[in-house]
Design a protein around this motif. Structure first.
Motif, PDB file in Angstrom:
ATOM      1  N   LYS A 355      -7.494  -4.916  22.576  1.00 50.05           N
ATOM      2  CA  LYS A 355      -6.034  -5.002  22.474  1.00 50.05           C
ATOM      3  C   LYS A 355      -5.627  -5.999  21.383  1.00 50.05           C
ATOM      4  N   VAL A 356      -6.290  -7.146  21.366  1.00 46.82           N
ATOM      5  CA  VAL A 356      -6.002  -8.159  20.340  1.00 46.82           C
ATOM      6  C   VAL A 356      -6.286  -7.591  18.953  1.00 46.82           C
ATOM      7  N   PHE A 357      -7.397  -6.879  18.830  1.00 54.19           N
ATOM      8  CA  PHE A 357      -7.780  -6.255  17.561  1.00 54.19           C
ATOM      9  C   PHE A 357      -6.726  -5.239  17.120  1.00 54.19           C
ATOM     10  N   GLY A 358      -6.261  -4.422  18.041  1.00 50.66           N
ATOM     11  CA  GLY A 358      -5.266  -3.411  17.714  1.00 50.66           C
ATOM     12  C   GLY A 358      -3.962  -4.021  17.234  1.00 50.66           C
ATOM     13  N   ARG A 359      -3.510  -5.076  17.913  1.00 49.29           N
ATOM     14  CA  ARG A 359      -2.264  -5.733  17.487  1.00 49.29           C
ATOM     15  C   ARG A 359      -2.411  -6.353  16.096  1.00 49.29           C
ATOM     16  N   ALA A 360      -3.575  -6.959  15.844  1.00 45.52           N
ATOM     17  CA  ALA A 360      -3.820  -7.563  14.526  1.00 45.52           C
ATOM     18  C   ALA A 360      -3.861  -6.494  13.435  1.00 45.52           C
ATOM     19  N   LEU A 361      -4.458  -5.353  13.756  1.00 43.49           N
ATOM     20  CA  LEU A 361      -4.485  -4.238  12.806  1.00 43.49           C
ATOM     21  C   LEU A 361      -3.072  -3.801  12.440  1.00 43.49           C
ATOM     22  N   ASP A 362      -2.209  -3.686  13.437  1.00 40.07           N
ATOM     23  CA  ASP A 362      -0.840  -3.241  13.198  1.00 40.07           C
ATOM     24  C   ASP A 362      -0.109  -4.193  12.258  1.00 40.07           C
ATOM     25  N   ARG A 363      -0.315  -5.490  12.462  1.00 38.40           N
ATOM     26  CA  ARG A 363       0.386  -6.469  11.622  1.00 38.40           C
ATOM     27  C   ARG A 363      -0.080  -6.388  10.165  1.00 38.40           C
ATOM     28  N   VAL A 364      -1.396  -6.260   9.973  1.00 35.05           N
ATOM     29  CA  VAL A 364      -1.923  -6.169   8.604  1.00 35.05           C
ATOM     30  C   VAL A 364      -1.484  -4.856   7.958  1.00 35.05           C
ATOM     31  N   GLN A 365      -1.475  -3.790   8.738  1.00 34.41           N
ATOM     32  CA  GLN A 365      -1.043  -2.500   8.206  1.00 34.41           C
ATOM     33  C   GLN A 365       0.424  -2.571   7.765  1.00 34.41           C
ATOM     34  N   GLY A 366       1.243  -3.258   8.535  1.00 31.18           N
ATOM     35  CA  GLY A 366       2.638  -3.433   8.156  1.00 31.18           C
ATOM     36  C   GLY A 366       2.792  -4.216   6.861  1.00 31.18           C
ATOM     37  N   GLN A 367       1.981  -5.259   6.702  1.00 29.57           N
ATOM     38  CA  GLN A 367       2.018  -6.050   5.472  1.00 29.57           C
ATOM     39  C   GLN A 367       1.596  -5.219   4.261  1.00 29.57           C
ATOM     40  N   LEU A 368       0.565  -4.392   4.438  1.00 28.91           N
ATOM     41  CA  LEU A 368       0.103  -3.553   3.332  1.00 28.91           C
ATOM     42  C   LEU A 368       1.163  -2.523   2.940  1.00 28.91           C
ATOM     43  N   ALA A 369       1.846  -1.973   3.933  1.00 24.02           N
ATOM     44  CA  ALA A 369       2.913  -1.011   3.639  1.00 24.02           C
ATOM     45  C   ALA A 369       4.015  -1.675   2.811  1.00 24.02           C
ATOM     46  N   GLU A 370       4.324  -2.940   3.098  1.00 28.40           N
ATOM     47  CA  GLU A 370       5.306  -3.673   2.298  1.00 28.40           C
ATOM     48  C   GLU A 370       4.811  -3.879   0.876  1.00 28.40           C
ATOM     49  N   GLN A 371       3.528  -4.202   0.737  1.00 33.81           N
ATOM     50  CA  GLN A 371       2.948  -4.401  -0.592  1.00 33.81           C
ATOM     51  C   GLN A 371       2.978  -3.119  -1.410  1.00 33.81           C
ATOM     52  N   LEU A 372       2.836  -1.997  -0.738  1.00 32.63           N
ATOM     53  CA  LEU A 372       2.872  -0.711  -1.436  1.00 32.63           C
ATOM     54  C   LEU A 372       4.238  -0.490  -2.082  1.00 32.63           C
ATOM     55  N   LYS A 373       5.293  -0.910  -1.392  1.00 28.03           N
ATOM     56  CA  LYS A 373       6.638  -0.772  -1.957  1.00 28.03           C
ATOM     57  C   LYS A 373       6.834  -1.720  -3.143  1.00 28.03           C
ATOM     58  N   ARG A 374       6.235  -2.915  -3.038  1.00 31.29           N
ATOM     59  CA  ARG A 374       6.433  -3.923  -4.085  1.00 31.29           C
ATOM     60  C   ARG A 374       5.540  -3.689  -5.299  1.00 31.29           C
ATOM     61  N   GLN A 375       4.354  -3.105  -5.072  1.00 36.78           N
ATOM     62  CA  GLN A 375       3.385  -2.965  -6.163  1.00 36.78           C
ATOM     63  C   GLN A 375       2.962  -1.503  -6.321  1.00 36.78           C
ATOM     64  N   PRO A 376       3.844  -0.631  -6.770  1.00 37.48           N
ATOM     65  CA  PRO A 376       3.487   0.788  -6.907  1.00 37.48           C
ATOM     66  C   PRO A 376       2.328   1.024  -7.862  1.00 37.48           C
ATOM     67  N   ALA A 377       2.094   0.097  -8.785  1.00 35.11           N
ATOM     68  CA  ALA A 377       0.970   0.274  -9.719  1.00 35.11           C
ATOM     69  C   ALA A 377      -0.374   0.216  -8.991  1.00 35.11           C
ATOM     70  N   LYS A 378      -0.408  -0.437  -7.851  1.00 35.47           N
ATOM     71  CA  LYS A 378      -1.650  -0.547  -7.072  1.00 35.47           C
ATOM     72  C   LYS A 378      -1.692   0.459  -5.920  1.00 35.47           C
ATOM     73  N   ALA A 379      -0.919   1.536  -6.052  1.00 31.80           N
ATOM     74  CA  ALA A 379      -0.779   2.482  -4.943  1.00 31.80           C
ATOM     75  C   ALA A 379      -2.117   3.024  -4.473  1.00 31.80           C
ATOM     76  N   ALA A 380      -3.001   3.401  -5.410  1.00 32.66           N
ATOM     77  CA  ALA A 380      -4.250   4.057  -5.021  1.00 32.66           C
ATOM     78  C   ALA A 380      -5.107   3.148  -4.149  1.00 32.66           C
ATOM     79  N   VAL A 381      -5.286   1.890  -4.589  1.00 25.91           N
ATOM     80  CA  VAL A 381      -6.171   0.994  -3.836  1.00 25.91           C
ATOM     81  C   VAL A 381      -5.512   0.535  -2.531  1.00 25.91           C
ATOM     82  N   ILE A 382      -4.165   0.364  -2.532  1.00 18.15           N
ATOM     83  CA  ILE A 382      -3.487  -0.027  -1.289  1.00 18.15           C
ATOM     84  C   ILE A 382      -3.565   1.099  -0.262  1.00 18.15           C
ATOM     85  N   GLU A 383      -3.384   2.326  -0.736  1.00 15.74           N
ATOM     86  CA  GLU A 383      -3.458   3.460   0.195  1.00 15.74           C
ATOM     87  C   GLU A 383      -4.873   3.634   0.738  1.00 15.74           C
TER      88      GLU A 383
END
Length: 686
Positions: A355-383
């Motif tokens: 459960k702890v692992f799953g919650r931590a995954l969700d938070r990091v995934q949310g941060q990466l999704a934000e980075q994708l919006k900010r850094q479209p040039a890095k879309a391939a590696v972020i995705e």
């Protein structure tokens, strides 16, 4: 909606449809089925629970019946009609034949679409990265070197996509796509979310079409996957749907499979260790604002890996001390759902760490999704990183499901899941499957849907709906309506022959008897189908008959489609053709007219209770004071035998014979009940 308006529409649609079909002949049973579906939809039987269970024999035309009855009602009520099937063949019939046939004649008009699982679509990001050899892609996702033919096919797929000549789904490509290549291309859950900006994603483009459609054709697995997630994730919410579940006898087994969970201890631990090595790349992508969440995720992994390691060590120790002894297949079932003493606590620890692992995954995934919006040039590696996180999320969900099933409390009124351990090549896998899924179906669908119509040619067992009703969670007095319509075929034009035999399938000499009997019943016949209960027995018989000079088409030696095509070619050329098949050939195989006149069933289709699920079910019935043979084995054998016999007569003009090489139908007390449930063939009994 006044019932008169609905009935007027149905009658007018029927009139237009019948006038468009050359040589149309009304079918009394089909018209009755249309009328009964209409009554259920209008609430004549129960205004609060619009559920119909209808057994409609072969030849009634049930698909056109439920389309004529359900589409106008759904359109007038502004609901979506979901038609779910178990087989691809029926899906193709609906999409390629029945729906296009009815569509021009239906008022109100409707649009239809076929919904497929995510794995049938390619991920364009993966396709592009592989086609261009993008090294960033492999930072987070495992890739395998492609062979020369795979590389050529990859280049063709990419070019076709770029030229708008391919919509990106596997089924529309004109040639088979290599399985290993497709595994690296297919879209997967939790990746390619629409908010990440993929306007041309094949999967999400297809999903957008669902919103525009009035009729959606799906398979049972996709439907139940959506319902298990609460509904409204892939398909519309149940409250907005009218469901037609064709081939409904598959619903309970598919629901059981949907609720199953597996956890491979070694591979699960190694996947986490490999993921832990990718953190350097994640550090760079997340920037300073995401480091705290990343640290939490790394800490969660460092807790979860020891939990898996400890569990594996405890199992290995118990196996070495022979406290746990698997069978010859490496399977160890936990009888009555009772777990070894160490397992309960270890699973509780694993559940909390996961459960702890799953919650931590969700938070990091949310941060990466934000980075994708900010850094479209890095879309391939972020995705690619997001997809890697999604793979871990899938593992976490499977681990959570496994822990819940393993730790679910058992009691006098609660059916425990089947729980077992598999040992293969030193790898240990924990498995669990719910035995009773009726309450889940009630919760997911029956209590929520606008209406549910369940149809099949085989819903009764031993002439009763009770077995099916219990399996899917319906009650005799819950307002659901039941209907049984017999096939219009003249069953007396077919002979059911049970020859006098020296032994039955429980005797040691039965294989030898089959090798002697089958050639006798093939002699002088044009189109034959021989059905076996096991691959082993089929292979033994095939070897014996080929040694005598027989030419055979054997299941497994070529694709089903290729075997049937060759069979039909031989029949069209007036050459004898002999098909050998097992249980999957006993259902859904359509060989009308001269393509099948001689059906041989080698033995009654009793399931051998060797699987952990079957053993657990039999054990539970016994613990409740029941008889597993009469309550489980007999009804299921009856249903399967009716299905197998149903391969012979596919049109009103068909004829032929069925030879059943199992004398237990006449020598055992239960045989009379199985015979009574069969259609009224002309019988030739010893």
């Amino acid at each position: 909606m006044p019932s008169a308006d609905y009935r007027t529409l149905v009658r007018a649609n029927y009139r237009r449809l019948s006038q468009s079909i050359q040589g149309f002949s009304p079918r009394r049973e089909q018209n009755y089925l249309i009328a009964e579906i209409g009554k259920v939809l209008l609430g004549h039987y129960d205004n609060t629970r619009r559920i119909l269970v209808a057994e409609a024999g072969t030849g009634i035309g049930k698909s056109l019946a439920y389309l004529q009855a359900a589409i106008p009602w759904a359109r007038l009520q502004q609901k979506k009609l979901i038609v779910s099937t178990a087989t691809l063949a029926l899906q193709e019939q609906l999409v390629d034949k029945d729906l296009p046939l009815f569509q021009p004649h239906c008022q109100p008009g409707f649009r239809f679409v076929l919904a497929k699982g995510r794995g049938r679509y390619c991920c364009v990001r993966r396709l592009e990265a592989l086609a261009r050899g993008d090294g960033q892609f492999s930072l987070f996702e495992a890739t395998h070197a492609l062979t020369a033919p795979q590389q050529r096919q990859l280049a063709e797929l990419w070019q076709a996509w770029c030229d708008n000549g391919w919509p990106g789904d596997r089924d529309s490509w004109p040639y088979p796509i290599d399985d290993a290549l497709w595994q690296q291309l297919q879209a997967e859950p939790h990746s390619c979310q629409p908010q990440w900006g993929h306007q041309r994603c094949p999967f999400h483009l297809a999903r957008a079409e669902l919103d525009k459609a009035d009729v959606i054709v799906v398979n049972h697995a996709l439907l139940l996957a959506d319902l298990a997630m609460g509904g409204g994730v892939i398909l519309p919410e149940p409250e907005q749907c009218v469901y037609v579940l064709d081939e409904a006898h598959h619903i309970a087994p598919v629901a059981r499979e949907q609720g199953s969970a597996r956890l491979a201890l070694g591979p699960g631990r190694r996947a986490l260790e490999q993921f832990n090595k990718q953190f350097a790349g994640l550090h760079e992508l997340l920037g300073t604002e995401g480091q705290h969440q990343l640290g939490q995720l790394q800490q969660a992994i460092q807790q979860l890996i020891p939990a898996l390691t400890t569990l594996g060590q405890q199992f290995n120790g118990a196996l070495q001390r022979q406290e746990l002894v698997p069978d010859e297949q490496g399977c160890l079932r936990f009888a009555a759902g009772e777990l070894p003493g160490f397992l309960d606590e270890a699973l509780r620890v694993l559940r909390e760490d996961n459960k702890v692992f799953g919650r931590a995954l969700d938070r990091v995934q949310g941060q990466l999704a934000e980075q994708l919006k900010r850094q479209p040039a890095k879309a391939a590696v972020i995705e690619a990183a997001l997809a890697a996180l999604s793979q871990q999320r899938l593992r976490a969900e499977q681990t959570a499901s496994l822990c819940e099933l393993m730790l679910s409390p058992s009691g006098p009124k609660k059916t425990p899941p089947a729980r077992w351990l598999e040992q293969s090549r030193q790898e240990l896998t924990l498995c669990a499957t719910p035995l009773a899924v009726g309450h889940l179906l009630e919760q997911w669908c029956w209590s929520r849907a606008a209406a549910v119509i369940m149809v099949s040619a085989t819903l009764t067992a031993l002439n009763d709906f009770g077995y099916f009703r219990r399996a899917v969670g319906l009650k005799a007095d819950d307002g659901s309506h039941y209907l049984r319509l017999h096939s219009p075929f003249d069953y007396r034009s077919a002979r059911l022959i049970i020859p006098p035999l020296a032994c039955d399938p429980t005797d040691a000499g039965f294989d030898r008897l089959l090798a002697e009997q089958i050639p006798l019943w093939l002699e002088g016949q044009g189109a034959s189908l021989v059905l076996f209960s096991s691959y082993r027995q089929m292979q033994a018989a095939a070897e014996a008959l080929r040694a005598k000079g027989h030419s055979l088409l054997v299941q497994g030696e070529a694709s089903r489609q290729a075997l049937l095509q060759l069979h039909k070619q031989r029949c069209d050329g007036n050459s004898p053709s002999i098909l050998f098949g097992t249980g999957s050939f006993a259902e859904g195989l359509d060989l009308p007219g001269h393509y099948l006149t001689n059906l041989i069933i080698t033995k009654l289709p009793f399931a051998v209770p060797t699987s952990p699920v079957e053993q657990a079910m039999a054990e539970w019935i016994t613990l409740c004071g029941g008889n597993p043979f009469m309550q489980q084995a007999m009804p299921e054998a009856s249903r399967k035998l009716i299905q197998a016999c149903g391969r012979l007569l596919r049109t009103e003009a068909d004829h032929g014979r069925i030879i059943l090489l199992d004398k237990r139908l006449v020598s055992r007390r239960y045989g009379a009940a199985l015979l009574a449930a069969l259609p009224p063939f002309t019988r030739e009994l010893p």
